[in-house]
Design a protein around this motif. Sequence first.
Motif, PDB file in Angstrom:
ATOM      1  N   MET A 214      -8.308  -0.574  14.163  1.00  0.00           N
ATOM      2  CA  MET A 214      -8.105   0.362  13.105  1.00  0.00           C
ATOM      3  C   MET A 214      -7.438  -0.663  12.020  1.00  0.00           C
TER       4      MET A 214
ATOM      5  N   SER B  40      -9.207  11.777   6.482  1.00  0.00           N
ATOM      6  CA  SER B  40      -7.855  10.950   5.845  1.00  0.00           C
ATOM      7  C   SER B  40      -7.753  11.521   4.379  1.00  0.00           C
TER       8      SER B  40
ATOM      9  N   PHE C  94      -0.341   9.224   9.406  1.00  0.00           N
ATOM     10  CA  PHE C  94      -1.745   9.155   9.679  1.00  0.00           C
ATOM     11  C   PHE C  94      -2.147   8.331  11.139  1.00  0.00           C
ATOM     12  N   ILE C  95      -0.974   7.664  11.424  1.00  0.00           N
ATOM     13  CA  ILE C  95      -1.078   6.799  12.614  1.00  0.00           C
ATOM     14  C   ILE C  95      -0.086   7.217  13.683  1.00  0.00           C
TER      15      ILE C  95
ATOM     16  N   SER D 266       2.520  -2.253  10.002  1.00  0.00           N
ATOM     17  CA  SER D 266       1.103  -2.012  10.675  1.00  0.00           C
ATOM     18  C   SER D 266      -0.140  -2.416  10.047  1.00  0.00           C
TER      19      SER D 266
ATOM     20  N   ARG E 202       0.378   1.433   6.075  1.00  0.00           N
ATOM     21  CA  ARG E 202       0.466   1.955   7.529  1.00  0.00           C
ATOM     22  C   ARG E 202      -1.125   2.542   7.782  1.00  0.00           C
ATOM     23  N   TYR E 203      -1.816   2.797   6.735  1.00  0.00           N
ATOM     24  CA  TYR E 203      -3.080   3.636   6.945  1.00  0.00           C
ATOM     25  C   TYR E 203      -4.050   3.308   5.840  1.00  0.00           C
TER      26      TYR E 203
ATOM     27  N   ARG F 176      -6.147  11.211  11.193  1.00  0.00           N
ATOM     28  CA  ARG F 176      -6.946  10.068  11.269  1.00  0.00           C
ATOM     29  C   ARG F 176      -8.434  10.222  11.235  1.00  0.00           C
TER      30      ARG F 176
ATOM     31  N   SER G 201       1.788   6.957   4.525  1.00  0.00           N
ATOM     32  CA  SER G 201       0.758   7.233   5.402  1.00  0.00           C
ATOM     33  C   SER G 201       1.020   6.981   6.765  1.00  0.00           C
ATOM     34  N   ASP G 202       2.385   6.873   7.044  1.00  0.00           N
ATOM     35  CA  ASP G 202       2.759   6.631   8.431  1.00  0.00           C
ATOM     36  C   ASP G 202       2.247   7.836   9.555  1.00  0.00           C
TER      37      ASP G 202
ATOM     38  N   HIS H 174       3.083   4.266  14.116  1.00  0.00           N
ATOM     39  CA  HIS H 174       4.413   3.998  13.506  1.00  0.00           C
ATOM     40  C   HIS H 174       5.589   3.598  14.101  1.00  0.00           C
TER      41      HIS H 174
ATOM     42  N   SER I  86      -0.268   0.405  16.554  1.00  0.00           N
ATOM     43  CA  SER I  86      -1.197   1.374  16.493  1.00  0.00           C
ATOM     44  C   SER I  86      -0.517   2.700  16.276  1.00  0.00           C
TER      45      SER I  86
END
Length: 749
Positions: free
Chosen positions: A238, A495, A478-479, A212, A181-182, A485, A475-476, A294, A292
Amino acid sequence: MKRNRFLLLLIGIFSLFGGRICAFGTENEVPSVIPKPSVMHIKEGKGYVLSPESVIYFEKGLSAQAEYFREAVHRSTGYDLKIVERAGKKMPASKGVSLMRDTLSVLVPEGYMLDVDARRAVIGCRDAAGAFYGLQTLLQLFPEEIYSSHIKDGVCWEAQPVHIEDAPERPWRGMMLDVARYFFDKEFVKKYIDMMAMYKLNKLQFHFIDDSGWRLEIKKYPKLTEEGAWAKTGTYPMGGYYTQEDIREIVAYAAVRGVEIIPEIEFPAHVLSAIVAYPWLSCTGQQHQIPSHHFISRDLLCVGKETTFQFLEDVLDETIALFPSKYINIGGDEANYERWEKCPECRKVMEEHGFMKASQLQGYLTNRVASLLAQKGKKAVGWEEIILRGEIDTPVVSLFWHNASDTLKVKGTPHKAIMIPATHMYFDFPESATPGEVKAASWMPPISLQKTYSLPIGDYSASSDVLGVQACFWSDQFIHGDVLREIPYLDENRSENYAEYLTFPRLIALSEVAWCKSADRNFDDFTSRLAHHYSRLDYKGCNYRVPEPFYIRKMDPKGGYTYTLSPSVAGSEIRYTIDGSYPTSHSPLYEEPVFVKNKSNFRASTFVTPRHFSLPIYEKPDYEEYKQYGNHVVTWKPYTFQKKTAIWCFECSGKIISDGLYEMALVPIHGEGTVYVRKVRIYKKNEVINEFPAELRFNAKSSPVVIPFEVKGFEAGTQYFIDMEADCEGGESITGHVFLRKVISENFE
């Protein structure tokens, strides 16, 4: 007084010689070792003092661990210690640090025996992992500065004298790191492995693949990382990925530290990143973009095409070549079968096999892949859905993430289970509901340190259905926005700091849950030892959530409350306020019990440094009288509802927990005015999932207004909102609360 000055002078002189002479001993102190050893005896007398003349002796096969220890102590002491290979019978009896095999005394894999006295520190082990864990315990016996990344002068490098016999209770002690995810880069992953190894965790589930992003280089399918690893967000894309050379480096790094890396190649859902790169993998062939933000895509790998299975075999072949682990994680969670139901190729497979439901195709997929992996000498691991969607012929390991008790579903089957319940072991949830807590997942209640430590898990035996326990860092969040982020071109590590804040200290609680017998766990004892580990995290350069001070609140018979505080972090300060404001580094220093008339006005925080401090002690409002209406969601204030019709929106993530029927209660408290509710909408992120007219009215004297509604298509990890169109007549000062409860639960399929 003269004697004290003389001692201080001696200490100053000793510091000029690199701290090699110890002015004070550490004998008879109880070491704050985590996880708690099975057997530990404190010896009398002095401990072993590390010096530039110390030698590290090791037996064949333990050179990597000896070199690890040499490098670890070199950073903080500056000592360039000599390492020497010796056979067991030639091990020195009276000097140095020795790593030796002892299969007669150490009977359990990963176990060790550690003996420290003034002459030596000896680690006996059965395998290399045991030697490494013995070294981790030995490092915890030295002063906290041993973890420093630069040379610390004037420290007596004395390890406390002990005899320890220790071994893990469970063979699976894991963490899952979500880099899909990130993306977190290679150096952060290595640091994460270091921190796991420091606390004797031995399995890292590497979540490479999700909607992602695709983070693992596959030579045969280069577009997986050329296209599938990057989300286009303005001028700077990203994402990122690991080359196969990166993976070999990470795997070798982890192996020295006793950490087995288990790659996760997610399917049939959570794989939009592959479909973006190769649209022919899906049922529709439609072209998509990497998201970009989640969300859970409804696109699945098409199981009606043999080309899909060839793709999976090719990807798994390259994955197996990179990872020596006997386990390969195949994901398998949260599939929405709508695409399969409509796909002619998938329906043809259903007819051929007599499947009545599209969900049975997941069992078909799991069987084929698990059998393929077994032929290649690997065992499939996956989320609990892999054994709940059809009969699985090949034994697999299932990660149970809904409830701790669900592991009973493997009883009487050839499968094994790992406990990772979201109720205790999802570290993307915050630790508290205190206002000001870091942005984090909210689809379930916060998970405190004590909650993590309290996970109910039985002791392990060879016949156990449950292999162990694992926590997940998703880490969803984070987006979802820009708060967590990083801004890449600023070269910041925001992060990473947030990831560590959410992980620690709960990872340390996980380590003791995973390592120790259930009967040996005691939370009060654990927190007293943990208080001495925060400084070690500081020296390791690892961020963490500073815990609030411990407190006892006593009610005065004449009114008011007295707070007695104690530090949760050894050596920290406690600062407080009595006006409801948050403490700062300039607030009064706590030195004696504090009396306040109103408990809601008292705040106290732990200060490790002026820039690193805790949230304050927070007295959560008491809604006991409204418990029949469910969980408190939000409080509305005067002028929330006004004369003109407007939309009031609030988040209810964590209160909506699955599909089913819910009731929302509007409970007026006081104020003037009559509220008219015209319409209600339920949102899953930005999507309206339910909408209906309400035509309700209430005032401050009304009984609570209950509004029923239904939720379908629940997605874990997704934000939920409710909004209502409403207005107010005859005054706008009415206040009240909103509560939410689930009425009917759907059976988990």
